[in-house]
Motif scaffolding. Sequence first.
Motif, PDB file in Angstrom:
ATOM      1  N   ILE A 147     -15.036  20.781  27.660  1.00  0.00           N
ATOM      2  CA  ILE A 147     -13.597  20.951  27.445  1.00  0.00           C
ATOM      3  C   ILE A 147     -13.365  21.361  25.997  1.00  0.00           C
ATOM      4  CG2 ILE A 147     -11.371  19.784  27.400  1.00  0.00           C
ATOM      5  CD1 ILE A 147     -12.371  18.007  29.682  1.00  0.00           C
ATOM      6  N   THR A 148     -12.621  22.421  25.815  1.00  0.00           N
ATOM      7  CA  THR A 148     -12.321  22.922  24.476  1.00  0.00           C
ATOM      8  C   THR A 148     -11.041  22.283  23.962  1.00  0.00           C
ATOM      9  OG1 THR A 148     -13.377  25.029  24.980  1.00  0.00           O
ATOM     10  CG2 THR A 148     -11.875  24.991  23.114  1.00  0.00           C
ATOM     11  N   VAL A 149     -11.117  21.752  22.756  1.00  0.00           N
ATOM     12  CA  VAL A 149      -9.975  21.109  22.107  1.00  0.00           C
ATOM     13  C   VAL A 149      -9.456  22.048  21.024  1.00  0.00           C
ATOM     14  CG1 VAL A 149      -9.232  19.133  20.726  1.00  0.00           C
ATOM     15  CG2 VAL A 149     -10.942  18.825  22.531  1.00  0.00           C
ATOM     16  N   HIS A 150      -8.156  22.233  20.986  1.00  0.00           N
ATOM     17  CA  HIS A 150      -7.536  23.038  19.934  1.00  0.00           C
ATOM     18  C   HIS A 150      -7.270  22.093  18.760  1.00  0.00           C
ATOM     19  CE1 HIS A 150      -7.248  26.240  22.793  1.00  0.00           C
ATOM     20  NE2 HIS A 150      -6.542  25.486  23.600  1.00  0.00           N
ATOM     21  N   ALA A 151      -8.314  21.847  17.984  1.00  0.00           N
ATOM     22  CA  ALA A 151      -8.225  20.932  16.854  1.00  0.00           C
ATOM     23  C   ALA A 151      -7.428  21.576  15.731  1.00  0.00           C
ATOM     24  CB  ALA A 151      -9.630  20.568  16.377  1.00  0.00           C
ATOM     25  N   ASP A 176     -10.955  25.708  17.328  1.00  0.00           N
ATOM     26  CA  ASP A 176     -11.283  25.254  18.680  1.00  0.00           C
ATOM     27  C   ASP A 176     -12.728  24.778  18.734  1.00  0.00           C
ATOM     28  OD1 ASP A 176      -8.773  26.086  19.256  1.00  0.00           O
ATOM     29  OD2 ASP A 176      -9.339  27.746  20.550  1.00  0.00           O
ATOM     30  N   MET A 177     -12.923  23.609  19.344  1.00  0.00           N
ATOM     31  CA  MET A 177     -14.258  23.029  19.453  1.00  0.00           C
ATOM     32  C   MET A 177     -14.375  22.269  20.768  1.00  0.00           C
ATOM     33  SD  MET A 177     -14.607  21.490  15.614  1.00  0.00           S
ATOM     34  CE  MET A 177     -16.361  21.335  15.551  1.00  0.00           C
ATOM     35  N   LYS A 178     -15.599  22.101  21.234  1.00  0.00           N
ATOM     36  CA  LYS A 178     -15.869  21.289  22.414  1.00  0.00           C
ATOM     37  C   LYS A 178     -15.769  19.810  22.026  1.00  0.00           C
ATOM     38  CE  LYS A 178     -17.227  24.782  25.021  1.00  0.00           C
ATOM     39  NZ  LYS A 178     -16.288  25.406  25.860  1.00  0.00           N
ATOM     40  N   ILE A 179     -15.439  18.964  22.974  1.00  0.00           N
ATOM     41  CA  ILE A 179     -15.245  17.537  22.687  1.00  0.00           C
ATOM     42  C   ILE A 179     -16.453  16.900  22.000  1.00  0.00           C
ATOM     43  CG2 ILE A 179     -14.968  15.262  23.770  1.00  0.00           C
ATOM     44  CD1 ILE A 179     -12.823  16.504  25.541  1.00  0.00           C
ATOM     45  N   PRO A 180     -17.699  17.124  22.456  1.00  0.00           N
ATOM     46  CA  PRO A 180     -18.834  16.476  21.775  1.00  0.00           C
ATOM     47  C   PRO A 180     -19.011  16.902  20.314  1.00  0.00           C
ATOM     48  CG  PRO A 180     -19.511  17.262  23.920  1.00  0.00           C
ATOM     49  CD  PRO A 180     -18.142  17.809  23.663  1.00  0.00           C
ATOM     50  N   GLN A 181     -18.399  18.009  19.923  1.00  0.00           N
ATOM     51  CA  GLN A 181     -18.521  18.469  18.542  1.00  0.00           C
ATOM     52  C   GLN A 181     -17.551  17.765  17.601  1.00  0.00           C
ATOM     53  OE1 GLN A 181     -17.844  22.634  19.391  1.00  0.00           O
ATOM     54  NE2 GLN A 181     -20.026  23.079  19.137  1.00  0.00           N
ATOM     55  N   ILE A 182     -16.490  17.163  18.164  1.00  0.00           N
ATOM     56  CA  ILE A 182     -15.517  16.504  17.290  1.00  0.00           C
ATOM     57  C   ILE A 182     -15.361  15.016  17.589  1.00  0.00           C
ATOM     58  CG2 ILE A 182     -14.205  18.617  16.917  1.00  0.00           C
ATOM     59  CD1 ILE A 182     -12.069  17.495  18.816  1.00  0.00           C
ATOM     60  N   ALA A 183     -16.108  14.523  18.580  1.00  0.00           N
ATOM     61  CA  ALA A 183     -15.946  13.121  18.958  1.00  0.00           C
ATOM     62  C   ALA A 183     -17.221  12.571  19.583  1.00  0.00           C
ATOM     63  CB  ALA A 183     -14.789  12.986  19.946  1.00  0.00           C
ATOM     64  N   HIS A 184     -17.273  11.260  19.591  1.00  0.00           N
ATOM     65  CA  HIS A 184     -18.386  10.552  20.233  1.00  0.00           C
ATOM     66  C   HIS A 184     -17.897  10.104  21.615  1.00  0.00           C
ATOM     67  CE1 HIS A 184     -21.927   8.105  20.638  1.00  0.00           C
ATOM     68  NE2 HIS A 184     -21.176   7.057  20.921  1.00  0.00           N
ATOM     69  N   VAL A 185     -18.616  10.479  22.659  1.00  0.00           N
ATOM     70  CA  VAL A 185     -18.224  10.151  24.025  1.00  0.00           C
ATOM     71  C   VAL A 185     -19.157   9.073  24.559  1.00  0.00           C
ATOM     72  CG1 VAL A 185     -17.841  11.043  26.357  1.00  0.00           C
ATOM     73  CG2 VAL A 185     -17.457  12.533  24.381  1.00  0.00           C
ATOM     74  N   THR A 186     -18.579   7.962  25.028  1.00  0.00           N
ATOM     75  CA  THR A 186     -19.386   6.875  25.587  1.00  0.00           C
ATOM     76  C   THR A 186     -18.834   6.473  26.948  1.00  0.00           C
ATOM     77  OG1 THR A 186     -18.046   5.241  24.417  1.00  0.00           O
ATOM     78  CG2 THR A 186     -20.089   5.903  23.364  1.00  0.00           C
ATOM     79  N   ILE A 187     -19.706   5.881  27.737  1.00  0.00           N
ATOM     80  CA  ILE A 187     -19.315   5.347  29.039  1.00  0.00           C
ATOM     81  C   ILE A 187     -19.168   3.842  28.866  1.00  0.00           C
ATOM     82  CG2 ILE A 187     -20.001   5.034  31.435  1.00  0.00           C
ATOM     83  CD1 ILE A 187     -21.656   7.627  31.146  1.00  0.00           C
ATOM     84  N   LYS A 192      -9.484  10.845  13.353  1.00  0.00           N
ATOM     85  CA  LYS A 192      -8.595  10.131  14.286  1.00  0.00           C
ATOM     86  C   LYS A 192      -7.316  10.910  14.592  1.00  0.00           C
ATOM     87  CE  LYS A 192     -11.500   6.764  14.271  1.00  0.00           C
ATOM     88  NZ  LYS A 192     -12.579   6.846  15.194  1.00  0.00           N
ATOM     89  N   LYS A 193      -6.957  11.883  13.736  1.00  0.00           N
ATOM     90  CA  LYS A 193      -5.757  12.688  13.983  1.00  0.00           C
ATOM     91  C   LYS A 193      -5.918  13.567  15.216  1.00  0.00           C
ATOM     92  CE  LYS A 193      -6.002  14.346   9.866  1.00  0.00           C
ATOM     93  NZ  LYS A 193      -5.837  15.193   8.690  1.00  0.00           N
ATOM     94  N   GLU A 194      -7.142  13.747  15.697  1.00  0.00           N
ATOM     95  CA  GLU A 194      -7.401  14.653  16.826  1.00  0.00           C
ATOM     96  C   GLU A 194      -7.259  13.983  18.191  1.00  0.00           C
ATOM     97  OE1 GLU A 194      -7.471  17.739  16.306  1.00  0.00           O
ATOM     98  OE2 GLU A 194      -7.717  17.610  14.145  1.00  0.00           O
ATOM     99  N   CYS A 195      -6.931  12.696  18.227  1.00  0.00           N
ATOM    100  CA  CYS A 195      -6.797  12.001  19.513  1.00  0.00           C
ATOM    101  C   CYS A 195      -5.794  12.696  20.431  1.00  0.00           C
ATOM    102  CB  CYS A 195      -6.388  10.546  19.303  1.00  0.00           C
ATOM    103  SG  CYS A 195      -7.742   9.476  18.815  1.00  0.00           S
ATOM    104  N   GLY A 196      -4.651  13.091  19.879  1.00  0.00           N
ATOM    105  CA  GLY A 196      -3.627  13.757  20.687  1.00  0.00           C
ATOM    106  C   GLY A 196      -4.112  15.089  21.239  1.00  0.00           C
ATOM    107  N   ALA A 197      -4.804  15.856  20.407  1.00  0.00           N
ATOM    108  CA  ALA A 197      -5.314  17.156  20.850  1.00  0.00           C
ATOM    109  C   ALA A 197      -6.376  16.980  21.938  1.00  0.00           C
ATOM    110  CB  ALA A 197      -5.899  17.925  19.665  1.00  0.00           C
ATOM    111  N   ILE A 198      -7.205  15.944  21.792  1.00  0.00           N
ATOM    112  CA  ILE A 198      -8.244  15.672  22.803  1.00  0.00           C
ATOM    113  C   ILE A 198      -7.599  15.289  24.124  1.00  0.00           C
ATOM    114  CG2 ILE A 198     -10.101  14.090  23.446  1.00  0.00           C
ATOM    115  CD1 ILE A 198     -10.912  14.083  20.461  1.00  0.00           C
ATOM    116  N   ALA A 199      -6.616  14.379  24.072  1.00  0.00           N
ATOM    117  CA  ALA A 199      -5.937  13.949  25.296  1.00  0.00           C
ATOM    118  C   ALA A 199      -5.261  15.139  25.980  1.00  0.00           C
ATOM    119  CB  ALA A 199      -4.919  12.864  24.968  1.00  0.00           C
TER     120      ALA A 199
END
Length: 182
Positions: free
Chosen positions: A37-41, A45-56, A69-76
């Motif tokens: 998923i591409t995020v308009h940071a 523009d970057m893929k989610i793993p490039q700007i965040a840590h994804v965990t289960i 942390k300012k990118e939470c809204g863009a990620i959502a």
Amino acid sequence: MDTTIYKTQMEKALKYLETEFMWLQLGRASTWLVENITVHASYWDMKIPQIAHVTILDQQTLKIEPWDKKECGAIAKAIYDAELWLAPQNEWMHVLIKIPALTQERRDEISKKVKSMWEETKAKVRVARQDAMKATKKLLEDKEISENENKANEANIEDLTKEFNTKIDNLVKAKADEVMKI
């Protein structure tokens, strides 16, 4: 005749199917769901793993913690816009995604998608088979191989095609059973 070129084409078709199956949302958390998923940071523009840590967190929950942390809204927003039937929750420090249980309607929709992917992959294998058959026929017409070698080549191509069709059918059957399992 060397069939490695055609075998490689068939392997690529099978790999495509396996990769597509990973993207299916089957009611449990997987980092694959958000990986492309591409995020308009705010910077670019970057893929989610490039700007965040994804965990289960558990079987039904993904947690995405951006480094900025300012990118939470863009990620959502990016997750919501990806139309994956996911509802991201912006917690301001991270984004939580609760993976909903599959309804029967969603299972039927995914089953149709699996069938569509199956048909597409089978078509790719058929194209590779047709290319191989044309190549051996051309060798025969150019008198580079004998009739017996041509028949042997055709038999090898048919065996290769059957092998990959069986692998594809088994993969699709397993995925279809997984989708319909409650």
